[in-house]
Design a protein around this motif. Structure first.
Motif, PDB file in Angstrom:
ATOM      1  N   CYS A  66       0.841  -1.201   0.000  1.00  0.00           N
ATOM      2  CA  CYS A  66       0.000   0.000   0.000  1.00  0.00           C
ATOM      3  C   CYS A  66       0.881   1.258   0.000  1.00  0.00           C
ATOM      4  O   CYS A  66       2.088   1.184   0.207  1.00  0.00           O
ATOM      5  CB  CYS A  66      -0.898   0.043   1.242  1.00  0.00           C
ATOM      6  N   GLN A  67       0.234   2.390  -0.198  1.00  0.00           N
ATOM      7  CA  GLN A  67       0.932   3.679  -0.092  1.00  0.00           C
ATOM      8  C   GLN A  67      -0.066   4.711   0.410  1.00  0.00           C
ATOM      9  O   GLN A  67      -1.170   4.830  -0.138  1.00  0.00           O
ATOM     10  CB  GLN A  67       1.497   4.100  -1.442  1.00  0.00           C
ATOM     11  N   ASP A  68       0.321   5.434   1.463  1.00  0.00           N
ATOM     12  CA  ASP A  68      -0.617   6.405   2.020  1.00  0.00           C
ATOM     13  C   ASP A  68      -0.577   7.722   1.244  1.00  0.00           C
ATOM     14  O   ASP A  68       0.192   7.871   0.272  1.00  0.00           O
ATOM     15  CB  ASP A  68      -0.374   6.611   3.519  1.00  0.00           C
ATOM     16  N   SER A  69      -1.400   8.682   1.655  1.00  0.00           N
ATOM     17  CA  SER A  69      -1.521   9.942   0.928  1.00  0.00           C
ATOM     18  C   SER A  69      -0.260  10.797   0.990  1.00  0.00           C
ATOM     19  O   SER A  69      -0.124  11.770   0.246  1.00  0.00           O
ATOM     20  CB  SER A  69      -2.712  10.744   1.474  1.00  0.00           C
ATOM     21  N   HIS A  70       0.666  10.440   1.877  1.00  0.00           N
ATOM     22  CA  HIS A  70       1.933  11.158   1.997  1.00  0.00           C
ATOM     23  C   HIS A  70       3.036  10.506   1.147  1.00  0.00           C
ATOM     24  O   HIS A  70       4.190  10.919   1.211  1.00  0.00           O
ATOM     25  CB  HIS A  70       2.372  11.205   3.453  1.00  0.00           C
ATOM     26  N   GLY A  71       2.664   9.454   0.417  1.00  0.00           N
ATOM     27  CA  GLY A  71       3.634   8.757  -0.410  1.00  0.00           C
ATOM     28  C   GLY A  71       4.486   7.765   0.345  1.00  0.00           C
ATOM     29  O   GLY A  71       5.525   7.315  -0.151  1.00  0.00           O
ATOM     30  N   ILE A  72       4.063   7.388   1.557  1.00  0.00           N
ATOM     31  CA  ILE A  72       4.833   6.469   2.400  1.00  0.00           C
ATOM     32  C   ILE A  72       4.336   5.041   2.199  1.00  0.00           C
ATOM     33  O   ILE A  72       3.131   4.778   2.204  1.00  0.00           O
ATOM     34  CB  ILE A  72       4.728   6.870   3.880  1.00  0.00           C
ATOM     35  N   SER A  73       5.265   4.122   2.033  1.00  0.00           N
ATOM     36  CA  SER A  73       4.922   2.715   1.833  1.00  0.00           C
ATOM     37  C   SER A  73       4.348   2.100   3.101  1.00  0.00           C
ATOM     38  O   SER A  73       4.850   2.330   4.210  1.00  0.00           O
ATOM     39  CB  SER A  73       6.166   1.939   1.396  1.00  0.00           C
ATOM     40  N   VAL A  74       3.284   1.333   2.942  1.00  0.00           N
ATOM     41  CA  VAL A  74       2.628   0.631   4.044  1.00  0.00           C
ATOM     42  C   VAL A  74       2.428  -0.819   3.622  1.00  0.00           C
ATOM     43  O   VAL A  74       1.989  -1.086   2.504  1.00  0.00           O
ATOM     44  CB  VAL A  74       1.259   1.261   4.385  1.00  0.00           C
ATOM     45  N   HIS A  75       2.746  -1.745   4.520  1.00  0.00           N
ATOM     46  CA  HIS A  75       2.483  -3.150   4.261  1.00  0.00           C
ATOM     47  C   HIS A  75       1.373  -3.627   5.192  1.00  0.00           C
ATOM     48  O   HIS A  75       1.454  -3.436   6.406  1.00  0.00           O
ATOM     49  CB  HIS A  75       3.738  -3.991   4.457  1.00  0.00           C
ATOM     50  N   LEU A  76       0.359  -4.222   4.600  1.00  0.00           N
ATOM     51  CA  LEU A  76      -0.801  -4.677   5.357  1.00  0.00           C
ATOM     52  C   LEU A  76      -0.908  -6.194   5.272  1.00  0.00           C
ATOM     53  O   LEU A  76      -1.039  -6.758   4.184  1.00  0.00           O
ATOM     54  CB  LEU A  76      -2.079  -4.040   4.809  1.00  0.00           C
ATOM     55  N   LEU A  77      -0.834  -6.846   6.415  1.00  0.00           N
ATOM     56  CA  LEU A  77      -1.021  -8.294   6.467  1.00  0.00           C
ATOM     57  C   LEU A  77      -2.510  -8.608   6.479  1.00  0.00           C
ATOM     58  O   LEU A  77      -3.289  -7.951   7.170  1.00  0.00           O
ATOM     59  CB  LEU A  77      -0.348  -8.867   7.722  1.00  0.00           C
ATOM     60  N   SER A  78      -2.895  -9.610   5.712  1.00  0.00           N
ATOM     61  CA  SER A  78      -4.291 -10.048   5.675  1.00  0.00           C
ATOM     62  C   SER A  78      -4.337 -11.537   6.007  1.00  0.00           C
ATOM     63  O   SER A  78      -3.612 -12.331   5.405  1.00  0.00           O
ATOM     64  CB  SER A  78      -4.893  -9.814   4.290  1.00  0.00           C
ATOM     65  N   TYR A  79      -5.180 -11.891   6.965  1.00  0.00           N
ATOM     66  CA  TYR A  79      -5.322 -13.290   7.360  1.00  0.00           C
ATOM     67  C   TYR A  79      -6.741 -13.785   7.083  1.00  0.00           C
ATOM     68  O   TYR A  79      -7.721 -13.068   7.346  1.00  0.00           O
ATOM     69  CB  TYR A  79      -5.017 -13.466   8.847  1.00  0.00           C
ATOM     70  N   LEU A  80      -6.825 -14.985   6.524  1.00  0.00           N
ATOM     71  CA  LEU A  80      -8.095 -15.704   6.386  1.00  0.00           C
ATOM     72  C   LEU A  80      -9.099 -15.009   5.468  1.00  0.00           C
ATOM     73  O   LEU A  80     -10.304 -15.184   5.616  1.00  0.00           O
ATOM     74  CB  LEU A  80      -8.725 -15.939   7.764  1.00  0.00           C
ATOM     75  N   HIS A  81      -8.624 -14.236   4.496  1.00  0.00           N
ATOM     76  CA  HIS A  81      -9.541 -13.623   3.541  1.00  0.00           C
ATOM     77  C   HIS A  81      -9.877 -14.602   2.419  1.00  0.00           C
ATOM     78  O   HIS A  81      -9.172 -15.603   2.215  1.00  0.00           O
ATOM     79  CB  HIS A  81      -8.940 -12.340   2.962  1.00  0.00           C
ATOM     80  N   ASP A  82     -10.934 -14.309   1.694  1.00  0.00           N
ATOM     81  CA  ASP A  82     -11.336 -15.107   0.536  1.00  0.00           C
ATOM     82  C   ASP A  82     -10.402 -14.773  -0.622  1.00  0.00           C
ATOM     83  O   ASP A  82     -10.411 -13.644  -1.119  1.00  0.00           O
ATOM     84  CB  ASP A  82     -12.784 -14.778   0.175  1.00  0.00           C
ATOM     85  N   PRO A  83      -9.591 -15.734  -1.080  1.00  0.00           N
ATOM     86  CA  PRO A  83      -8.618 -15.431  -2.139  1.00  0.00           C
ATOM     87  C   PRO A  83      -9.265 -15.206  -3.500  1.00  0.00           C
ATOM     88  O   PRO A  83      -8.578 -14.773  -4.430  1.00  0.00           O
ATOM     89  CB  PRO A  83      -7.727 -16.679  -2.151  1.00  0.00           C
ATOM     90  N   SER A  84     -10.550 -15.455  -3.615  1.00  0.00           N
ATOM     91  CA  SER A  84     -11.231 -15.269  -4.898  1.00  0.00           C
ATOM     92  C   SER A  84     -12.085 -14.004  -4.918  1.00  0.00           C
ATOM     93  O   SER A  84     -12.821 -13.779  -5.882  1.00  0.00           O
ATOM     94  CB  SER A  84     -12.113 -16.483  -5.210  1.00  0.00           C
ATOM     95  N   TYR A  85     -11.999 -13.173  -3.882  1.00  0.00           N
ATOM     96  CA  TYR A  85     -12.802 -11.952  -3.827  1.00  0.00           C
ATOM     97  C   TYR A  85     -12.316 -10.986  -4.899  1.00  0.00           C
ATOM     98  O   TYR A  85     -11.208 -10.443  -4.813  1.00  0.00           O
ATOM     99  CB  TYR A  85     -12.717 -11.325  -2.436  1.00  0.00           C
TER     100      TYR A  85
END
Length: 283
Positions: A66-85
């Motif tokens: 991800c990248q926020d509105s300030h141009g800073i890189s963000v990493h978001l971990l996602s657990y147990l989501h539907d991989p076909s969404y």
């Protein structure tokens, strides 16, 4: 129970196959491990089968760029989501394409000063894997420019380097919402890792919380001691899940499996919130 919720295979920028990673996790004495490759879930099936064979618990996950509105890189971990969404898949496709373009531009800049080429970088990347700076770092190691990935990221490939190239990515609050829509549990990865580059301001974190952020990765080698205390206070104030993880990449980084762990009660909270796909735990 020893639980490590942040690891990478060669589906993204790790050096081991998903099966090899799970085997290494079992050998390291872990009871539960999550596979969280960058913007990819194609390693889940292999990891799940190996975990079942070895009697180790498996949590399917992913790390979203991800990248926020300030141009800073963000990493978001996602657990147990539907991989076909599909809405999430659409965003990931954009991210994967931008990663390739970005990597090519970085290599072009580096090639002006170092013996590196796009062909050399792709030799360090498995077919279909998420191309990123770690593969460029591996190419620099092969070329004899640096000794290992960590040295590359500390200097040549850091966000402060003149070779650095930013790339468009989904806003972290929007990513949080998509993960929730997909039945997943979003956790902010290494939020206070100042050595990696700029740390996001409080405004970005609160936007993520308002969007449905589930937790923060507190116990990670790249978070500062002061940052960990701040994250614990934040988690207490907003009732966020607290995780600890290795961010293991095989031989690609110095991080070791199980060097930081997540408490069983926190894993239970993730399991209670995740509805998009199933965990595989041993009785």
């Amino acid at each position: 129970m020893r639980i490590d919720l942040h690891t990478h295979s060669n589906v993204s920028d790790g050096t081991e196959t998903p099966a090899e990673l799970i085997t290494a996790a079992a050998a390291a004495g872990l009871d539960v491990v999550a596979l969280t490759d960058h913007d990819q879930t194609s390693g889940w099936d292999q990891a799940r089968v190996t975990a079942q064979d070895l009697g180790i618990g498996f949590i399917p996950g992913m790390e979203i760029t991800c990248q926020d509105s300030h141009g800073i890189s963000v990493h978001l971990l996602s657990y147990l989501h539907d991989p076909s969404y599909q809405p999430l898949l659409d965003e990931l496709a954009v991210s994967l394409n931008s990663r390739i373009v970005r990597a090519q531009r970085i290599v072009e800049r580096l090639a002006e000063d170092y013996p590196i080429s796009w062909e050399l970088v792709t030799e360090h990347c498995q077919p279909g894997a998420t191309v990123g700076r770690p593969h460029i770092a591996d190419a620099l190691v092969t070329a004899g420019v640096v000794a290992h990935r960590n040295e590359a990221f500390a200097n040549i490939l850091s966000s402060r380097s003149r070779y650095y190239v930013s790339h468009p990515a989904i806003n972290p609050a929007a990513a949080v919402r998509l993960v929730r829509e997909a039945g997943g549990v979003p956790v902010f990865a290494h939020p206070k890792a100042a050595l990696r580059g700029r740390v996001v301001p409080e405004s970005t974190v609160h936007e993520m919380i308002e969007a449905g952020l589930g937790g923060v990765e507190v116990y990670h080698r790249d978070n500062s001691a002061e940052g960990k205390e701040q994250l614990l206070a934040l988690a207490s104030e907003h009732d966020l899940i607290v995780t600890g993880s290795s961010d293991y990449h095989g031989t690609g980084k110095l991080n070791r499996l199980g060097e930081n762990l997540t408490e069983p009660a926190m894993l239970e909270r993730i399991l209670a919130q995740g509805t998009g796909t199933s965990a595989q735990l041993q009785s």
